[in-house]
Design a protein around this motif. Sequence first.
Motif, mmCIF file in Angstrom:
data_model
loop_
_atom_site.group_PDB
_atom_site.id
_atom_site.type_symbol
_atom_site.label_atom_id
_atom_site.label_comp_id
_atom_site.label_asym_id
_atom_site.label_seq_id
_atom_site.Cartn_x
_atom_site.Cartn_y
_atom_site.Cartn_z
ATOM 1 N N ALA A 11 0.829 -1.207 0.000
ATOM 2 C CA ALA A 11 0.000 0.000 0.000
ATOM 3 C C ALA A 11 0.865 1.260 0.000
ATOM 4 C CB ALA A 11 -0.937 0.010 1.200
ATOM 5 N N ILE A 12 2.049 1.155 0.568
ATOM 6 C CA ILE A 12 2.969 2.288 0.626
ATOM 7 C C ILE A 12 3.838 2.344 -0.631
ATOM 8 C CG2 ILE A 12 4.934 3.269 1.882
ATOM 9 C CD1 ILE A 12 3.615 1.797 4.398
ATOM 10 N N VAL A 13 4.504 1.254 -0.918
ATOM 11 C CA VAL A 13 5.494 1.228 -2.004
ATOM 12 C C VAL A 13 4.856 1.367 -3.383
ATOM 13 C CG1 VAL A 13 7.244 -0.227 -3.113
ATOM 14 C CG2 VAL A 13 7.144 -0.075 -0.636
ATOM 15 N N GLY A 18 -1.564 8.953 -1.503
ATOM 16 C CA GLY A 18 -2.831 9.674 -1.571
ATOM 17 C C GLY A 18 -3.949 8.981 -0.829
ATOM 18 N N VAL A 19 -5.120 9.565 -0.942
ATOM 19 C CA VAL A 19 -6.285 9.121 -0.181
ATOM 20 C C VAL A 19 -6.623 7.658 -0.458
ATOM 21 C CG1 VAL A 19 -8.760 9.490 0.170
ATOM 22 C CG2 VAL A 19 -7.224 11.443 -0.007
ATOM 23 N N GLN A 22 -4.237 5.590 1.407
ATOM 24 C CA GLN A 22 -4.443 5.770 2.838
ATOM 25 C C GLN A 22 -5.632 4.933 3.312
ATOM 26 O OE1 GLN A 22 -4.858 9.993 3.520
ATOM 27 N NE2 GLN A 22 -2.940 10.421 2.459
ATOM 28 N N VAL A 23 -6.696 4.918 2.529
ATOM 29 C CA VAL A 23 -7.876 4.113 2.871
ATOM 30 C C VAL A 23 -7.508 2.635 2.899
ATOM 31 C CG1 VAL A 23 -10.163 3.401 2.037
ATOM 32 C CG2 VAL A 23 -9.535 5.818 2.058
ATOM 33 N N THR A 24 -6.699 2.216 1.934
ATOM 34 C CA THR A 24 -6.252 0.822 1.897
ATOM 35 C C THR A 24 -5.438 0.487 3.141
ATOM 36 O OG1 THR A 24 -6.234 0.832 -0.516
ATOM 37 C CG2 THR A 24 -4.915 -0.875 0.589
ATOM 38 N N LEU A 25 -4.490 1.352 3.473
ATOM 39 C CA LEU A 25 -3.663 1.119 4.661
ATOM 40 C C LEU A 25 -4.519 1.099 5.923
ATOM 41 C CD1 LEU A 25 -0.877 0.701 5.909
ATOM 42 C CD2 LEU A 25 -0.637 3.200 5.990
ATOM 43 N N TYR A 54 5.308 10.361 3.219
ATOM 44 C CA TYR A 54 3.861 10.141 3.266
ATOM 45 C C TYR A 54 3.392 10.404 4.696
ATOM 46 C CZ TYR A 54 4.281 7.715 -1.294
ATOM 47 O OH TYR A 54 4.514 7.391 -2.607
ATOM 48 N N THR A 55 3.296 11.666 5.037
ATOM 49 C CA THR A 55 3.037 12.096 6.408
ATOM 50 C C THR A 55 1.796 11.450 7.016
ATOM 51 O OG1 THR A 55 4.057 14.204 5.852
ATOM 52 C CG2 THR A 55 2.782 14.130 7.883
#
Length: 67
Positions: A11-13, A18-19, A22-25, A54-55
């Motif tokens: 989800a990060i790499v 973006g949103v 972020q929702v996935t994470l 990715y704050t």
Amino acid sequence: NNLHWTAAIEAIVLGDGGVRHQVTLKALLDAGASTQLADRSGATPLQLARARAYTTMVQMLQAGGAR
């Protein structure tokens, strides 16, 4: 997989921070995904999110117990 990427790492790499990612994470963290499992090179999801600046994801991971 060969890179030792977990769904949280992907989800990060594979995302842009973006949103949508972020929702996935968030869904992964809410489901109990580990924040401590590292990739093949030893990088944790938190380290990967920090390296990409990715704050929001960093904050989400920290709230989920990542160190």
